[in-house]
Every structure is written in C-alpha cells, then in structure tokens.
Design an enzyme around this catalytic site. Structure first.
Site, PDB file in Angstrom:
ATOM      1  N   SER A 170      40.378  29.038  -5.424  1.00 42.10           N
ATOM      2  CA  SER A 170      40.772  27.733  -5.117  1.00 42.10           C
ATOM      3  C   SER A 170      39.352  27.185  -5.396  1.00 42.10           C
ATOM      4  CB  SER A 170      41.408  27.369  -3.704  1.00 42.10           C
ATOM      5  OG  SER A 170      41.343  26.251  -2.995  1.00 42.10           O
ATOM      6  N   TYR A 183      43.369  30.297   5.257  1.00 43.13           N
ATOM      7  CA  TYR A 183      43.110  29.899   3.962  1.00 43.13           C
ATOM      8  C   TYR A 183      41.939  29.871   2.764  1.00 43.13           C
ATOM      9  CZ  TYR A 183      44.278  27.732  -1.175  1.00 43.13           C
ATOM     10  OH  TYR A 183      44.492  28.037  -2.248  1.00 43.13           O
TER      11      TYR A 183
END
Length: 350
Positions: A170, A183
């Site tokens: 990501s 995250y």
C-alpha cells in the site's frame, strides 16, 4: 551548433535506450495460459478483481479466504471465463491452515506458479483508540500473512528455478497516514520483506513484485473497521475510497498488476496520486510529515465508541450515503463487499 548537435546525440541515445527497454519488456512478457495462480483474500475486492483478470488470460486459480460462502460466490463469478478454479477456506493468520492451503493447491494442480499475497484488514481511528491487539492483528494478517504463504511456496519455486510472488502492499507502506497507524505499520513491514526478498531470489529465477496501490474503488471501505467517532471516520474514508480524483477502479488496478507480472517487473506504484505522494515524501520527508500533521488537525478527535470497532457498513452517515460516494457503493456491490453479516468477514480488505 556543436552544443546543439551534442544535445541531439544525447536525446537520440536516451530515446534508443527507452525504446530498447520497451522491447526487452515485450520480449520478457510471458503467456499466463495454464499457469497456476494462488490469491489470498480473493473472495471479494481487489483479490476478486485480480482473479478475474488472471482468468481472462487463461490462468488456473486457487482462491483463498476465510468465508466459504463468499468463496463459492467468487468461484461462480470467475468460472465464467472457463478457467479451472479451486477454492480453499483459509485463515492466513493460522500457520497450519496456510500449510494445508498450499498442499491442497499442489495436490490439485501439481505446483503454484504465481502467489499473490493480497489479504488485508483496515482499521481506522486515532492512535488513542488503537490497541495493542489492533497492531498485532494487522501484523498477523498483512505481514506474517505475507511471510507464511511465501515461505511455504518458495522451496518449490527455487527448485524449479521459476515462479512469481506478488505482494500487494500500500502507499500506506511508503507514507504513514494519520488514523491508519496499525495498518501502515504492517504495510511498511510487508514492503521491507518484499523488496528484500526480490533482491535475494532474483538470481534463482524467482520474480518478486512489490505492488504499492493508492486508494482504489474496491468497495473495501464498507468492511473496514472504524473506531472512535466511527461515523465521522467513515465519512472521510468513504469519500477518499470513492471519488475519481482520489481513487482508481479495481479493474484498472488489476490490469496494471497482471501486466506488471507478465513483464517481470519488481516494483509498481498504482495511480498517479500515489506516485506523486511517494515521490514527494522521498524528496521532502520532513515537509510531508508536517503536512500530514496539519491534515490530522481536520480529522475526528478521539471519543465516540472509543476502542470498540464498527464495520463501515455499520457506520453510515449522510456523507457516506450521498452522491459523492456513489462510485464506491457501486464498487462494493460489484466486488462482493456488501452487505454480509459481520461474522462472515474475511481477510480481503484491499
């Protein structure tokens, strides 16, 4: 004039170099027909979009997620392309289940040619509402959930001197964004593992692709977990995951990933927005941190439900259900994200 000629020669050389690079990439492009592709977190979202794209190229598929019902739905969707599909319910945070997954895949197809580590979980909220469990869960799914399947398939790839490992990370693994700390921490670890692995196994014929997506319209926001002022958190997050100016479609992302696998690339950043952010952060890390600090001032304060967690679809607001998020809601329907009971949630957050 000599200066002009010199510059012209440089331009010609650069042009030939770029053209040569393109030719080499085209020559390296390989046919996916008959290859066996295992994708974790593939019952919905980006995992399902990639499964469809691989299927269009004639690959056989192993789909993995925790939810057996969602997997069957995905199998029916992907099988329309005429590909052979095996579904295996599996929690990639469980070592024994991962080993059983790889064994089932090898028993069915004889090998795994391409492993796509895609499973993920998104927890949104200020650090004051993040618990140690949130960090442990994120690491277990998005770091160890990459390491476990990779180490399980790597020996057979090294023995054959060929294979592809695709790690979906990501932009949060390159730039840590406020209210996504657990995250981002796991994604940073996944990026480090993926890039280091690529350097180590390239000489043995194994290609490792690190995929760094920005925001995508996969509908994953409806199954993300929200803490603190969950409705306000869901409002800003659903906007970012829906608007065309901030996100790209799941189909676009899947096409780019599969094309990068075919070219044998080692790193790809999806979306112009993510590329710009990554480059800006690389040049001005301090300034980026200051800007993100100012953005954090506009995000919701701690409070609300505190450390409790609510799914996005349980945190709806006027903004999240407005015309501004229509594309995101459509993506959630297209990619099997909504609505299902909370207990059926699988690791397919991307």
């Amino acid at each position: 004039m000599p200066i002009v000629r010199g510059n012209s020669k440089i331009i010609v050389v650069l042009g030939l170099g770029l053209a040569g690079r393109a030719i080499v990439k085209r020559r390296r492009r390989f046919d996916l027909r008959g290859n066996v592709v295992l994708i974790t977190g593939s019952s919905r979202g980006l995992g399902l979009a990639m499964a469809e794209e691989f299927a269009r190229h004639g690959a056989n598929l192993v789909l993995c997620a925790r939810d057996a019902g969602g997997l069957e739905w995905a199998r029916q969707t992907v099988s329309r392309h005429g590909t052979d599909v095996l579904t295996v319910p599996c929690d990639i945070s469980d070592h024994d289940q991962v080993q059983a997954l790889i064994q089932r895949a090898v028993e069915r197809f004889g090998r795994i040619d391409i492993l796509v580590n895609n499973a993920g979980i998104i927890t949104v909220g200020p650090v004051q509402e993040q618990t140690l469990t949130d960090f442990e869960t994120s690491m277990d799914i998005m770091f160890w959930g990459v390491v476990r399947p990779t180490l399980a398939v790597l020996p057979q790839m090294l023995q054959r001197q060929e294979g592809h490992i695709v790690n979906i990370t990501s932009i949060g693994g390159a730039v840590s964004v406020p209210h996504l700390l657990s995250y981002s921490s796991a994604k940073f670890a996944a990026v480090g593992f993926s890039e280091g692995l690529s350097a180590e196994v390239a000489r043995d014929g194994v290609h490792v692709l690190t995929v760094v997506p920005g925001l995508m319209r996969t509908g994953s926001h409806v199954n993300a977990l929200f803490k603190g002022q969950n409705r306000a958190e869901y409002s800003w997050f659903s906007l970012g995951a829906s608007l065309p100016l901030t996100s790209i479609s799941a189909q676009n992302a899947a096409r780019q990933i599969v094309a990068a696998v075919q070219r044998g690339e080692s790193h790809i950043i999806l979306s112009p927005q993510a590329q710009l952010l990554a480059r800006f952060h690389g040049m001005f890390p301090g300034l980026t941190a200051n800007i993100l600090g100012m953005i954090n001032q506009a995000l919701p304060d701690p409070g609300g439900i505190g450390t409790e967690r609510r799914l996005g679809k349980e945190s709806r607001s006027a903004i999240s259900e407005s015309f501004l998020t229509a594309l995101g809601r459509r993506a959630a329907d297209t990619w099997h994200q909504s609505p299902r009971p909370p207990e059926s949630q699988d690791h397919a957050a991307n």
